[in-house]
Scaffold this motif. Sequence first.
Motif, PDB file in Angstrom:
ATOM      1  N   GLY A  31      -2.072   0.213 -11.563  1.00 46.68           N
ATOM      2  CA  GLY A  31      -1.752  -0.135 -10.188  1.00 46.68           C
ATOM      3  C   GLY A  31      -0.359  -0.709 -10.081  1.00 46.68           C
ATOM      4  O   GLY A  31       0.438  -0.640 -11.010  1.00 46.68           O
ATOM      5  N   ASP A  32      -0.089  -1.311  -8.908  1.00 43.17           N
ATOM      6  CA  ASP A  32       1.227  -1.888  -8.652  1.00 43.17           C
ATOM      7  C   ASP A  32       1.463  -3.080  -9.568  1.00 43.17           C
ATOM      8  O   ASP A  32       0.541  -3.834  -9.881  1.00 43.17           O
ATOM      9  N   HIS A  33       2.693  -3.270  -9.982  1.00 49.70           N
ATOM     10  CA  HIS A  33       3.097  -4.383 -10.857  1.00 49.70           C
ATOM     11  C   HIS A  33       2.291  -4.373 -12.162  1.00 49.70           C
ATOM     12  O   HIS A  33       2.035  -5.418 -12.747  1.00 49.70           O
ATOM     13  N   GLY A  34       1.823  -3.205 -12.581  1.00 49.05           N
ATOM     14  CA  GLY A  34       1.134  -3.129 -13.863  1.00 49.05           C
ATOM     15  C   GLY A  34      -0.316  -3.530 -13.817  1.00 49.05           C
ATOM     16  O   GLY A  34      -0.945  -3.686 -14.853  1.00 49.05           O
ATOM     17  N   HIS A  35      -0.930  -3.708 -12.638  1.00 44.37           N
ATOM     18  CA  HIS A  35      -2.336  -4.085 -12.553  1.00 44.37           C
ATOM     19  C   HIS A  35      -3.187  -2.956 -13.116  1.00 44.37           C
ATOM     20  O   HIS A  35      -3.041  -1.801 -12.720  1.00 44.37           O
ATOM     21  N   SER A  36      -4.097  -3.264 -13.999  1.00 42.71           N
ATOM     22  CA  SER A  36      -4.929  -2.229 -14.624  1.00 42.71           C
ATOM     23  C   SER A  36      -6.354  -2.382 -14.139  1.00 42.71           C
ATOM     24  O   SER A  36      -6.881  -3.480 -14.034  1.00 42.71           O
ATOM     25  N   PHE A  37      -7.001  -1.272 -13.846  1.00 43.60           N
ATOM     26  CA  PHE A  37      -8.357  -1.303 -13.339  1.00 43.60           C
ATOM     27  C   PHE A  37      -9.230  -0.364 -14.175  1.00 43.60           C
ATOM     28  O   PHE A  37      -8.854   0.772 -14.451  1.00 43.60           O
ATOM     29  N   ILE A  38     -10.400  -0.831 -14.545  1.00 45.16           N
ATOM     30  CA  ILE A  38     -11.355  -0.001 -15.276  1.00 45.16           C
ATOM     31  C   ILE A  38     -12.149   0.795 -14.255  1.00 45.16           C
ATOM     32  O   ILE A  38     -12.698   0.239 -13.308  1.00 45.16           O
ATOM     33  N   LEU A  39     -12.239   2.084 -14.447  1.00 44.51           N
ATOM     34  CA  LEU A  39     -12.830   2.955 -13.454  1.00 44.51           C
ATOM     35  C   LEU A  39     -13.975   3.748 -14.052  1.00 44.51           C
ATOM     36  O   LEU A  39     -13.938   4.145 -15.206  1.00 44.51           O
ATOM     37  N   GLN A  40     -14.964   3.993 -13.256  1.00 46.41           N
ATOM     38  CA  GLN A  40     -16.108   4.734 -13.727  1.00 46.41           C
ATOM     39  C   GLN A  40     -16.615   5.658 -12.640  1.00 46.41           C
ATOM     40  O   GLN A  40     -16.689   5.279 -11.477  1.00 46.41           O
ATOM     41  N   GLU A  41     -16.963   6.888 -12.989  1.00 50.90           N
ATOM     42  CA  GLU A  41     -17.380   7.873 -11.994  1.00 50.90           C
ATOM     43  C   GLU A  41     -18.826   7.619 -11.593  1.00 50.90           C
ATOM     44  O   GLU A  41     -19.690   7.393 -12.429  1.00 50.90           O
ATOM     45  N   THR A  42     -19.074   7.651 -10.300  1.00 49.78           N
ATOM     46  CA  THR A  42     -20.429   7.613  -9.771  1.00 49.78           C
ATOM     47  C   THR A  42     -20.523   8.605  -8.654  1.00 49.78           C
ATOM     48  O   THR A  42     -19.528   9.023  -8.104  1.00 49.78           O
ATOM     49  N   SER A  43     -21.704   8.997  -8.291  1.00 46.10           N
ATOM     50  CA  SER A  43     -21.863   9.987  -7.232  1.00 46.10           C
ATOM     51  C   SER A  43     -22.698   9.418  -6.120  1.00 46.10           C
ATOM     52  O   SER A  43     -23.360   8.403  -6.268  1.00 46.10           O
ATOM     53  N   LEU A  44     -22.627  10.121  -4.970  1.00 46.70           N
ATOM     54  CA  LEU A  44     -23.482   9.719  -3.858  1.00 46.70           C
ATOM     55  C   LEU A  44     -24.922  10.048  -4.179  1.00 46.70           C
ATOM     56  O   LEU A  44     -25.818   9.582  -3.561  1.00 46.70           O
ATOM     57  N   TYR A  68       0.835  -1.205   0.000  1.00 48.92           N
ATOM     58  CA  TYR A  68       0.000   0.000   0.000  1.00 48.92           C
ATOM     59  C   TYR A  68       0.870   1.255   0.000  1.00 48.92           C
ATOM     60  O   TYR A  68       0.555   2.244  -0.683  1.00 48.92           O
ATOM     61  N   LEU A  69       1.955   1.243   0.762  1.00 50.49           N
ATOM     62  CA  LEU A  69       2.789   2.442   0.894  1.00 50.49           C
ATOM     63  C   LEU A  69       3.437   2.821  -0.437  1.00 50.49           C
ATOM     64  O   LEU A  69       3.651   4.011  -0.709  1.00 50.49           O
ATOM     65  N   GLU A  70       3.735   1.833  -1.279  1.00 49.04           N
ATOM     66  CA  GLU A  70       4.274   2.164  -2.602  1.00 49.04           C
ATOM     67  C   GLU A  70       3.180   2.706  -3.511  1.00 49.04           C
ATOM     68  O   GLU A  70       3.401   3.653  -4.279  1.00 49.04           O
ATOM     69  N   LEU A  71       1.992   2.123  -3.446  1.00 49.62           N
ATOM     70  CA  LEU A  71       0.882   2.629  -4.246  1.00 49.62           C
ATOM     71  C   LEU A  71       0.521   4.060  -3.859  1.00 49.62           C
ATOM     72  O   LEU A  71       0.174   4.877  -4.713  1.00 49.62           O
ATOM     73  N   ARG A  72       0.616   4.340  -2.566  1.00 50.37           N
ATOM     74  CA  ARG A  72       0.243   5.676  -2.084  1.00 50.37           C
ATOM     75  C   ARG A  72       1.404   6.657  -2.180  1.00 50.37           C
ATOM     76  O   ARG A  72       1.215   7.833  -2.522  1.00 50.37           O
ATOM     77  N   PHE A  73       2.616   6.214  -1.891  1.00 53.15           N
ATOM     78  CA  PHE A  73       3.779   7.093  -1.900  1.00 53.15           C
ATOM     79  C   PHE A  73       4.786   6.598  -2.938  1.00 53.15           C
ATOM     80  O   PHE A  73       4.558   6.730  -4.127  1.00 53.15           O
ATOM     81  N   THR A  74       5.897   6.038  -2.459  1.00 56.57           N
ATOM     82  CA  THR A  74       6.961   5.554  -3.357  1.00 56.57           C
ATOM     83  C   THR A  74       7.559   4.267  -2.798  1.00 56.57           C
ATOM     84  O   THR A  74       7.221   3.835  -1.685  1.00 56.57           O
ATOM     85  N   LYS A  75       8.468   3.676  -3.556  1.00 51.51           N
ATOM     86  CA  LYS A  75       9.144   2.464  -3.108  1.00 51.51           C
ATOM     87  C   LYS A  75       9.992   2.710  -1.867  1.00 51.51           C
ATOM     88  O   LYS A  75      10.158   1.812  -1.036  1.00 51.51           O
ATOM     89  N   VAL A  76      10.522   3.923  -1.731  1.00 44.26           N
ATOM     90  CA  VAL A  76      11.342   4.238  -0.561  1.00 44.26           C
ATOM     91  C   VAL A  76      10.510   4.151   0.717  1.00 44.26           C
ATOM     92  O   VAL A  76      10.959   3.589   1.730  1.00 44.26           O
ATOM     93  N   VAL A  77       9.300   4.687   0.690  1.00 41.88           N
ATOM     94  CA  VAL A  77       8.416   4.632   1.863  1.00 41.88           C
ATOM     95  C   VAL A  77       8.059   3.181   2.172  1.00 41.88           C
ATOM     96  O   VAL A  77       8.039   2.768   3.333  1.00 41.88           O
ATOM     97  N   ARG A  78       7.788   2.418   1.142  1.00 40.00           N
ATOM     98  CA  ARG A  78       7.483   0.990   1.331  1.00 40.00           C
ATOM     99  C   ARG A  78       8.650   0.278   1.997  1.00 40.00           C
ATOM    100  O   ARG A  78       8.457  -0.521   2.925  1.00 40.00           O
ATOM    101  N   PRO A  89      -2.199  14.165  -7.981  1.00 39.43           N
ATOM    102  CA  PRO A  89      -3.013  13.614  -6.891  1.00 39.43           C
ATOM    103  C   PRO A  89      -2.746  12.130  -6.702  1.00 39.43           C
ATOM    104  O   PRO A  89      -2.415  11.415  -7.654  1.00 39.43           O
ATOM    105  N   PRO A  90      -2.852  11.647  -5.468  1.00 41.15           N
ATOM    106  CA  PRO A  90      -2.586  10.222  -5.200  1.00 41.15           C
ATOM    107  C   PRO A  90      -3.630   9.327  -5.816  1.00 41.15           C
ATOM    108  O   PRO A  90      -4.733   9.769  -6.165  1.00 41.15           O
ATOM    109  N   ASN A  91      -3.268   8.092  -5.965  1.00 40.37           N
ATOM    110  CA  ASN A  91      -4.188   7.077  -6.461  1.00 40.37           C
ATOM    111  C   ASN A  91      -5.454   7.091  -5.604  1.00 40.37           C
ATOM    112  O   ASN A  91      -5.379   6.892  -4.393  1.00 40.37           O
ATOM    113  N   PRO A  92      -6.627   7.322  -6.176  1.00 39.79           N
ATOM    114  CA  PRO A  92      -7.855   7.423  -5.367  1.00 39.79           C
ATOM    115  C   PRO A  92      -8.202   6.150  -4.609  1.00 39.79           C
ATOM    116  O   PRO A  92      -8.934   6.190  -3.630  1.00 39.79           O
ATOM    117  N   ARG A  93      -7.660   5.013  -5.044  1.00 39.82           N
ATOM    118  CA  ARG A  93      -7.943   3.767  -4.330  1.00 39.82           C
ATOM    119  C   ARG A  93      -7.223   3.684  -3.001  1.00 39.82           C
ATOM    120  O   ARG A  93      -7.516   2.827  -2.188  1.00 39.82           O
TER     121      ARG A  93
END
Length: 640
Positions: free
Chosen positions: A627-640, A137-147, A558-562
């Motif tokens: 995502g990490d290691h090249g993981h790709s995610f399909i994303l779609q905007e929704t609202s509350l 998670y720390l690499e996804l949110r920050f960098t490899k150094v933090v991880r 901006p950071p990864n919203p996930r």
Amino acid sequence: MGIREFYAGVSPSATALPTTTPPTTPSHFTVVDYGVCVLLLVSSLAIGLFYARRGRGQNTVRQFLLANRSMGSLPVALSLLATFQSAVAILGVPGEIYRSGTEYWFLGCSYLLGLLVPAHIFIPIFYRLNISSAYEYLELRFTKVVRLCGTITFIFQMVIYMGVVLYAPALALNAVTGLDLWGSVLALGIVCTIYTSLGGLKAVIWTDVFQTAVMFLGQLAVVIVGAAKVGGIGRVWDVASQHGHISGIDLNPDPFVRHTFWTLAFGGVFMMLSLYGVNQAQVQRYLSSRTEKAAILSCYAVFPCQQITLCIGCLIGLVMFVYYHDHPRAEAQVSSDQLVLYFVMDILGELPGLPGLFVACLFSGSLSTISSAFNSLATVTIEDLIRPHFPEISENRATLISKVLAVVYGLVCLGMAYVSSLMGPVLQAAISIFGMVGGPLLGLFCLGIFFPCANSTGAVVGLLAGLIMAFWIGIGSMVSNMTSRMVSSPLNGTVFPSYRNTTVVSMTTLMPSAGSKPTGLQRFYSLSYLWYSAHSSTTVIVIGLLVSLLTGGTRGQPPNPRTIYPVLPRLLALLPISCRDRLPCQDYSEDFSYKTEKIPEKLSNGMLTGIGEEEVVAAPEQGHIQGDHGHSFILQETSL
């Protein structure tokens, strides 16, 4: 710890080494007692070998380290409970109640919030990211150094702790029962290493289930037999009340008082979060659940189990107090953990097999804790230190390396147990390191999850500042108290003789005698140990935010919203629509919910991996994010 839990737990208590010879001759085991202990070890080993044989065709890291994400909520919940319910905790809680009264029971009030936050914030984020190590998670949110910083900190924490949690109870058992010291250490270490390295996480979880049942039976036997010998639970309560051992609610807000309602109920929340929110040993269990819902339910199920365990520990302490009120014994030079064992031998010694059951209970506590340490250390080593540098490694090779790592950490544990035997008074400091490191790691994850403006520079500097602060207070408190003359502790007080200073949670805070009120740094060092996690995690967040702002924040990236939990939008969503429309930041009232989408099966080494039906967080705009290691995610905007 409680971690507790801990140690944490860890375990809520830690045990200091006895420095003097016990005043009485050790009570020796019978053949039946030895048989019960051997049965526990053989059964634990058999469970591990069963799952090793059953999973012989499973050759992926995911199957070995995450049980192929196939576990149900109940076994995961019991494993979560057992992980930091170590032998030092089983001995520590009754010793605390015997010495200081029932104030410690209010720690149970912290369990609710300390488990709700992980269930609804940490678990969804970690589970939906499809990670194996919390530090990914720390690499996804920050960098490899933090991880890398987070991983090294965790390894340091667990390597120090697992040797101590193996050695300290064995030493107490040797002093009281005559059970061979190194025979116990070697038997526990070898059995645990075998079933952890062969059976993987699934074997660890199911042995935890079995060992939890043994721990419960052993403690229950002490309560039932002990209460019967002193006239029943009613008399236990009456005598304890007459002697001021049933504590009321102390609403003193002073954080320098060792135990008050606020310290236990709210300071304990941060301790629980460091254990059940971000500790790899627990996160790995959440991630082994077959669904996110099962992971959340397992966290819920821990709550009543923790309460039952805490109540049983408190009852043992009260029964022990009444028993020695009726049958006084010389306890000068007897540490609290030893006194609990003397009590067990006094009341169960004439019942063949029951002393062995309680020792099996202690063995179960040690096995569950160190097996979790082996497995979590193997996971972070392969996922955070090896795979990032050798991405081409095959699944079969990675699985084999994981098994070898479990064996290596088993040998390291035995080595650390030997080092612990040479440490003497420094052993208490080694136990306390577990708690000192937990708070800064909690602060690091909270900085990433709750503050989108935090950057990697702020995270690294904040973590270092938190560790420095935690070690400064912790070690400073110990050194200060070692040079101070200790006097006997009043009920629920903060002073007790050094020769009985054995029950602590993470880090014991001692204060000089009541006649001299501490000032200056002495006052600073007297901060209650239950505020350590809160203090050090807050330090990480404050320093991390300041450094992030001074270094430009996220600089338009901006950071990864996930990886973010949107606190402000969630809070604004609670306001009436008319109020939200008037706010200048009304755009924050929109949030991005989760879209369930079937992700195709993936290959290793940078391709999509099979995660089945997973929930992924939607991005601010439709598209793909990497995502990490090249993981790709399909994303779609929704609202509350």
